[in-house]
Design an enzyme around this catalytic site. Structure first.
Site, mmCIF file in Angstrom:
data_model
loop_
_atom_site.group_PDB
_atom_site.id
_atom_site.type_symbol
_atom_site.label_atom_id
_atom_site.label_comp_id
_atom_site.label_asym_id
_atom_site.label_seq_id
_atom_site.Cartn_x
_atom_site.Cartn_y
_atom_site.Cartn_z
ATOM 1 N N CYS A 1 -0.243 -1.948 19.988
ATOM 2 C CA CYS A 1 -1.553 -0.888 19.961
ATOM 3 C C CYS A 1 -2.776 -1.832 19.548
ATOM 4 C CB CYS A 1 -1.248 -0.089 18.666
ATOM 5 S SG CYS A 1 0.193 1.001 19.027
ATOM 6 N N CYS B 1 2.533 1.591 9.135
ATOM 7 C CA CYS B 1 2.526 1.103 10.359
ATOM 8 C C CYS B 1 3.942 0.906 10.891
ATOM 9 C CB CYS B 1 1.651 0.013 10.749
ATOM 10 S SG CYS B 1 0.169 0.425 11.966
ATOM 11 N N CYS C 1 -9.782 -11.287 -21.203
ATOM 12 C CA CYS C 1 -9.570 -12.732 -20.693
ATOM 13 C C CYS C 1 -10.828 -12.916 -19.746
ATOM 14 C CB CYS C 1 -8.410 -13.038 -20.380
ATOM 15 S SG CYS C 1 -7.265 -13.233 -21.473
ATOM 16 N N ARG D 1 0.693 -11.311 -9.161
ATOM 17 C CA ARG D 1 -0.073 -11.950 -10.129
ATOM 18 C C ARG D 1 -0.279 -10.980 -11.199
ATOM 19 N NH1 ARG D 1 -0.655 -14.506 -13.241
ATOM 20 N NH2 ARG D 1 -2.344 -16.007 -13.817
ATOM 21 N N CYS E 1 0.890 -11.746 -15.193
ATOM 22 C CA CYS E 1 -0.216 -11.650 -16.344
ATOM 23 C C CYS E 1 0.266 -10.669 -17.113
ATOM 24 C CB CYS E 1 -1.604 -11.089 -15.649
ATOM 25 S SG CYS E 1 -2.910 -12.211 -15.632
#
Lengths: 151, 268
Positions: free
Chosen positions: B86, B121, B187, B225, B229
């Site tokens: 596509c 998709c 932070c 991530r 954290c």
């Protein structure tokens, strides 16, 4: 008779297990804040400064070096988010240091510094830490005893 | 050795000495990614880390990018299609796309990021199995798609249906959480530029994700991530791909608007 002996045994077991779950799992020691300080020791005893120095450095305990420069030359890389603690024992009294460690938000609610002896009013604490404090009452006293020596 | 090649050696050696490991790729030397007071995480990295990113041949992320590129034209699923069926050449069809996500999915009306777009998709158009979060395939395809926008400014919209997600993400960002009772902003806004032990606190922009983190020894998603954290401050993390993290991604990426897409970056 047998029943009551069994009950007694169970209670002992529960108490033992309770005491093994570590640092802050037990009921918090009640304290009084007056004039920006907690005058009374949380344990009723003086802390041990040598143990306090170790607990202050320990990454899973005080982990103070994460944010503070300290007179701890054997450790590399001190943070600078908070103030230098080199002379902190001159700047604050023992009671003032104790409150800063227990709950620094009582002094400045916007501070980044965690409250090391508090369980209430926290959001989404990880399951294994729920109801516990970062430091036990005696660890707080050890670190206070160490900070007082920083002059 | 001819005189000429010997001279080239000497000159080359002097240049190398003078510039110390400066690379020759397009991003190298003097690379700058700042807009106003926004500074990409690149500028919070050490020169050693920067130099790994500067050269695509050194940047380990490209192992995943290569995999993504191969998967792009690989037929998978009951519909007998590949991405290329596509979308043809990604260099053309995907140019700029990565810079605008997360965005509202017209079909479901929900906010989705690139990973979720890829999997939707696969599921709906290819009738293939969605890839697992943090799998090499999903990381590789995400990195490959985002690479097509490298150098273009991040440009996510928070208008219309995206607005409530943005507000939700903003609340998340500013909410203190965990045993350490810290917020993202505590932070990355209030103390950006300061040191937490050996780590320099960045301003927390997302323009380099997915990123190859030296600590992970792997390419990783922004949601990974976030989880790290959250765990650092002893807060119960959400699942990667959760609505909470996708809303947070929108807020964080909107903060990054204007910075150049750097994906796939290298960070400490």
């Amino acid at each position: 008779m047998r029943n009551s002996a069994l009950t007694f045994g169970l209670i002992v077991c529960v108490l033992l297990v309770g005491s093994l779950t570590g640092a802050g799992a037990a009921e918090l020691v009640k304290y009084t804040v007056k004039d920006g300080a907690i005058a009374q020791s949380l344990t009723g005893k003086k802390g041990n400064p040598a143990k306090g120095r170790k607990a202050a450095i320990h990454r899973k305990k005080g982990n103070c070096l994460a944010c503070h420069k300290m007179p701890v030359p054997e450790q590399l890389f001190h943070g600078n988010v908070g103030p230098d603690l080199a002379k902190v024992g001159e700047r604050y009294s023992e009671g003032e240091l104790r409150l800063r460690l227990v709950n620094s938000k009582a002094i400045n609610e916007d501070t980044t510094m965690p409250a090391f002896y508090r369980t209430a009013g926290l959001h989404r604490v990880m399951k294994q830490w729920k109801g516990k404090t970062i430091l036990s009452a005696s660890e707080v006293e050890d670190i206070v005893a160490y900070l007082v020596t920083l002059r | 050795m001819t005189y000429k090649s010997a001279a080239a050696y000497v000159v080359g050696g002097l240049v190398a000495l003078g510039m110390l490991a400066s690379a020759s790729a397009p991003m190298a030397e003097g690379y700058e990614n700042m807009v106003g007071d926004k500074k990409s995480g690149y500028h919070y990295s050490t020169p050693a880390t920067q130099s790994i990113q500067d050269d695509d041949f050194n940047n380990p992320s490209f192992l995943w990018v290569d995999q993504g590129e191969q998967l792009w034209s690989k037929v998978d699923g009951k519909a007998g299609k590949s991405c290329a069926t596509c979308h043809d050449a990604a260099a053309k069809s995907m140019k700029g796309v990565g810079a605008t996500y997360p965005k509202i999915d017209a079909k479901s009306g929900k906010l989705i990021n690139i990973e979720q777009r890829i999997n939707s998709c696969r599921k709906n158009n290819m009738q293939a199995k969605p890839w697992k979060w943090e799998s090499n395939q999903l990381l590789g395809m995400t990195a490959f798609v985002k690479l097509q926008s490298r150098g273009m400014p991040v440009n996510v919209s928070i208008d219309g249906a995206a607005k409530p997600y943005y507000e939700k993400g903003k609340n998340f960002y500013n909410q203190r959480r965990g045993m350490l009772d810290m917020s993202c902003s505590g932070c990355h806004v209030e103390n950006a530029g300061k040191m937490v032990r050996a780590d320099l606190l960045s301003n927390g922009f997302s323009n380099g994700f997915p990123t190859y983190r030296l600590k992970w020894q792997k390419l990783g998603s922004l949601h990974r991530r976030f989880r790290g954290c959250n765990k650092n401050i002893r807060a119960q993390p959400y699942k990667a791909g959760s609505d909470e993290y996708t809303a947070l991604e929108l807020f964080v990426t909107h903060r990054s608007n204007g910075l150049k897409v750097e994906s796939p970056s290298v960070r400490r």
